[in-house]
Write an enzyme that holds these catalytic residues in place. Structure first.
Site, PDB file in Angstrom:
ATOM      1  N   GLN A 478      24.302 -22.119 -34.202  1.00 37.91           N
ATOM      2  CA  GLN A 478      25.245 -21.315 -33.883  1.00 37.91           C
ATOM      3  C   GLN A 478      25.267 -20.001 -33.536  1.00 37.91           C
ATOM      4  OE1 GLN A 478      28.537 -22.345 -34.110  1.00 37.91           O
ATOM      5  NE2 GLN A 478      29.528 -20.071 -34.166  1.00 37.91           N
ATOM      6  N   GLU A 479      23.936 -19.251 -33.867  1.00 38.82           N
ATOM      7  CA  GLU A 479      23.710 -18.004 -33.458  1.00 38.82           C
ATOM      8  C   GLU A 479      23.395 -18.001 -32.021  1.00 38.82           C
ATOM      9  OE1 GLU A 479      23.867 -15.036 -34.891  1.00 38.82           O
ATOM     10  OE2 GLU A 479      23.904 -15.378 -37.016  1.00 38.82           O
ATOM     11  N   SER A 480      22.664 -18.827 -31.430  1.00 34.76           N
ATOM     12  CA  SER A 480      22.113 -18.581 -30.216  1.00 34.76           C
ATOM     13  C   SER A 480      21.785 -19.817 -29.333  1.00 34.76           C
ATOM     14  CB  SER A 480      20.690 -17.974 -30.342  1.00 34.76           C
ATOM     15  OG  SER A 480      19.901 -19.078 -31.085  1.00 34.76           O
TER      16      SER A 480
END
Length: 614
Positions: A478-480
């Site tokens: 989800q972050e990167s």
């Protein structure tokens, strides 16, 4: 050698070599000249006409763009008629429509727009086309929800003004938009809307009722309780429309501060015609947080059609029906949602008594299909942009590559999308592989949707810190999207998107005197340590820790209720849209990764658990 690795080597060999390739230095200089509005320098670098290199058309595109800014359409006309780069032709057509719209050249728009199919038009161009059509006394399909958004593009803001002037918007919607604009301090746009709708000066008259509405909204940003008290005391001064708008806005402020009893009371006094989609959703969240299932069920039936069809509200409507002893009505809703491969789909499956099995994977796509895609000029264009970015360490070219890749996948079938995902994976373009794999409709490969790069590193640090590897992977995805050079608009870096201050603080705690935050090993080491830290400080609850990772521990703690709360309800009522979406996706991702890792007892509801009282 694995099958995918052997395909990777052959796929690289299939990349075309372009004669007369434009040099990197020319492209970089052309981009800089465009940024500096230097048409003379751009012209000296050529326009790439006739060059087979997929990047050669960029200088010509920029020349046409600068000319449009100066009211000259001829370079755009020449660029588009010349054929060649399809992505840039479409992009320039949209630029051209928008330029004509700002100039008020309605006939020009109606001449150019047919070259843009509905799918090819961006939102602003579509709005400008509707404006042009209305100004030539023709009817268009209404876009009734535009009025809710105060941050519209130029074309869409103008369209709302035209709709208001022609009575496409109801008077309640027009006046509600005026109040929203004034509350957001969009005075220039509000003035234009007032003139278009012939509203006069009453919204701008000092000491008038509309000004008092704005004053109470300003007070309500920080103190909804006081604002509601003053609204009740001043109610005789307001019209029904003014009062209904004011209560709706103050109800929203109260709900987002998690004062749900106050929010529910204020929503009951609001004017439903002036409620935005955001307000409707927070009205349901207020009932949900109170676990007022009867009210939630009633509200779910009153939702505007577009909202009622969302998986979130179909799921919570089903839950409310179950709570009311109407399970026979809930089951069809849950069955429908359960086919969705997302957070609400997983929850619906579990309500029906089924759980996620090991995610589906499949054999690599045929090399012949990959070869066909690699020969596609649009795929070649995207890959050339990624390579240019990598060679020169220029992230702006990677962003262009991502745009072209997404554009090139438009309208592809499932097999083509999976082949594109394989091509991206072979080049370590993990984010683009996931993008392609997520868009399949019937044939899925979850090993491509939920990639596991850097497995040895992630598993090692997760094991050392005794945190769930599937959860860590869900968060990194989800972050990167596993892009190790990812950098957010607020400065977060690397796979786990660490803010500079956080990385420095964690490194100090770990005794690291120096570090490179974008180094894969270092980023995962720092990120997993911080994740363990917030987990330890938030009741060892992964939902609270996930919220804290995105929004900060203080906020995650402040969103807890005075009593224990179902994790799904806590997540649904997180006041920040970004954090709410983030928590739901991270936790759903963790379920898919846990399935891939063959972890036992893998359900989303067990992961969400019960949030302890504050």
């Amino acid at each position: 050698m694995t099958m995918r690795h052997s395909l990777s080597l052959l796929a690289f060999a299939l990349l075309p070599c372009f004669a007369h390739a434009i040099s990197d230095s020319t492209l970089l200089a052309a981009r800089e000249a465009f940024r500096n509005n230097d048409s003379t320098q751009l012209a000296s670098l050529g326009n790439g006409s006739g060059d087979r290199d997929p990047l050669a058309a960029w200088p010509g595109y920029w020349q046409a763009r600068l000319a449009l800014d100066n009211g000259d359409d001829n370079p755009s006309r020449a660029f588009i008629s010349n054929g060649g780069n399809a992505f840039l032709r479409e992009r320039l057509l949209n630029d051209w429509v928008q330029s004509l719209g700002k100039r008020g050249d309605w006939d020009g728009i109606l001449r150019v727009a047919p070259a843009l199919s509905g799918e090819a038009r961006d939102a602003d161009s579509s709005c400008w086309l509707d404006v042009a059509t209305l100004n030539r006394r023709q009817t268009v399909a209404s876009a009734p929800d535009l009025w809710q958004n105060v941050r519209l593009s130029d074309g869409c803001a103008r369209l709302v003004e035209e709709q208001a002037a022609r009575g496409v918007l109801t008077p309640a919607q027009t006046e509600a938009r005026m109040r929203l604009l004034l509350a957001g301090n969009y005075l220039t746009v509000a003035r234009r809307l007032a003139a278009a709708a012939n509203l006069g000066e009453r919204f701008f008259t000092a000491g008038g009722a509309e000004q008092l509405v704005q004053q109470l909204l300003t007070l309500g940003k920080n103190n909804p309780v006081a604002a509601l008290e003053r609204a009740a005391a001043s109610e005789a001064m307001f019209s029904k429309a003014q009062s209904g708008f004011l209560y709706g806005q103050l109800a929203l402020r109260s709900a987002q501060r998690l004062n749900m009893p106050q929010a529910l009371d204020a929503f009951e006094r609001a004017d439903p015609q002036q409620l935005t989609d955001e307000q409707w959703e927070w009205w349901l969240r207020a009932a949900l947080r109170q676990q007022d299932w009867g009210r939630l069920e009633q509200l779910s039936r009153r939702l505007p059609e577009a909202l009622a069809g969302k998986g979130a509200w179909q799921y919570w409507r089903a839950r409310s029906l179950q709570a009311l002893g109407r399970g026979n009505e809930a089951t069809p809703l849950l069955i429908k949602i359960s086919f969705e491969h997302n957070y609400y789909g997983l929850l619906a499956k579990e309500e029906l008594g089924t759980t996620l099995e090991a995610p589906l994977s499949r054999s690599p796509t045929p090399l012949t299909l990959q070869r066909q895609l690699l020969a596609d000029p649009d795929i070649q264009h995207a890959l050339a942009l990624f390579e240019l970015s990598l060679r020169n360490n220029k992230p702006e070219w990677r962003e262009d590559g991502r745009r072209v890749w997404r554009w090139a996948l438009r309208g592809r079938n499932d097999e083509q999308l999976l082949a594109a995902a394989e091509i991206a994976l072979e080049r370590n373009l993990y984010d683009m592989a996931i993008y392609a794999a997520e868009r399949t409709v019937r044939t899925h490969d979850f090993s491509l949707r939920f990639l596991t790069p850097y497995r040895d590193t992630t598993r090692r640090y997760a094991s050392q810190l005794e945190i769930d590897e599937a959860w860590v992977y869900g968060l990194i995805r989800q972050e990167s999207r596993f892009l190790n050079v990812a950098r957010s608009g607020v400065g977060a870096s690397g796979l786990m998107q660490l803010m500079p201050a956080t990385a420095k603080w964690v490194a100090g705690k770990m005794g690291l005197p120096s570090y490179q935050v974008n180094d894969v090993d270092t980023n995962i080491r720092l990120g997993t340590w911080y994740l363990r830290h917030v987990l330890d400080n938030l009741s060892s609850h992964p939902v609270l820790a996930t919220a804290a990772y995105n929004a900060g521990p203080g906020r995650a703690r402040g969103w807890q209720a005075a009593m224990p709360l179902e994790g799904a309800i806590y997540a649904e009522t997180i006041p920040f849209t970004e954090t709410r979406d983030y928590v739901q996706k991270v936790m759903a991702n963790a379920v898919y990764y846990a399935g891939a890792f063959r972890q036992p007892g893998n359900t989303l509801k067990s992961r969400l658990g019960i949030i302890p009282a504050r």
